[in-house]
Design an enzyme around this catalytic site. Sequence first.
Site, mmCIF file in Angstrom:
data_model
loop_
_atom_site.group_PDB
_atom_site.id
_atom_site.type_symbol
_atom_site.label_atom_id
_atom_site.label_comp_id
_atom_site.label_asym_id
_atom_site.label_seq_id
_atom_site.Cartn_x
_atom_site.Cartn_y
_atom_site.Cartn_z
ATOM 1 N N SER A 48 0.802 -1.123 -0.012
ATOM 2 C CA SER A 48 -0.202 -0.159 -0.118
ATOM 3 C C SER A 48 0.929 1.341 -0.086
ATOM 4 C CB SER A 48 -0.901 0.118 1.096
ATOM 5 O OG SER A 48 -2.086 0.832 1.056
ATOM 6 N N ASP A 160 -5.206 -4.775 -2.171
ATOM 7 C CA ASP A 160 -3.985 -4.029 -1.247
ATOM 8 C C ASP A 160 -3.603 -5.279 -0.191
ATOM 9 O OD1 ASP A 160 -3.050 -2.896 1.405
ATOM 10 O OD2 ASP A 160 -4.184 -0.985 0.451
#
Length: 260
Positions: A48, A160
């Site tokens: 991320s 993610d």
Amino acid sequence: MKAETDSKKQYGTGLVLSGGAYRGMGQVGALKALLERGIKPDVISGTSSGALNAALYASGYSPDEMAEIWRKEPFGKVLNLHIPKFGFLKSNKIGELVAPYLKYKRLEDLPLPVFLTASCLNTGEQAIFEEGDLVQLLTACCSVPVIFEPVEIDGRQYVDGGLVSNLPVEPLRGRCNRIIGVSVNPIPVKERLDGLRDIMYRTIWMGIEGSVHKTREMCDWFIAPGEIGEHGFVERSALDVFFKAGYEDTCRFLDEQGVV
């Protein structure tokens, strides 16, 4: 491509960077403090916002230059709101935003070794990448599930990496003499939740931080600036607060370790 954790290649200092949206600016402050004390990572693992920081630093940017990029480019402004089949926001704009700052097109071409992690929706497992198109991989690493569309790579869909492990120590385990983890997601006490938005953020937050409690035990040094938790994931106005908190907390930590 998934890395083999029993690789013969060893590194001195490994740096692990968590996800955390705009709080990732705190990692830039932490990195600045580490470098000032002569501690330079030989390899980085991130997901991320931590993946974005890993790619920028490995591309040759200093922490101060990275901070200016964070201030200049508000990630939120390029997200295209719509109602697609799999998510509310198009995630491909994230890669487009960071692309002009990347000096290398492929992950394996970065001068400093970097492992990027995402979550594979098809298998339910962590995916560890050490090669591939850098923009595409960063997009996958930053695609929060449900909120963003997943990214398809080689026929599989990725979101993610924080969904499975938000402090991705796994790629570096057994490879480094010292592993430093920097997490930017402390959960402060909140006496009252103000509506559905608060509940949603808090739920995601708790789920993400649960994985950090497991992987932090694999770190030799673990840095988690508490002040960062006083502000939200997408609070862009707090960027300088995040940077200062990351820098000062890391300085205090290094003082305690006797690193001058």
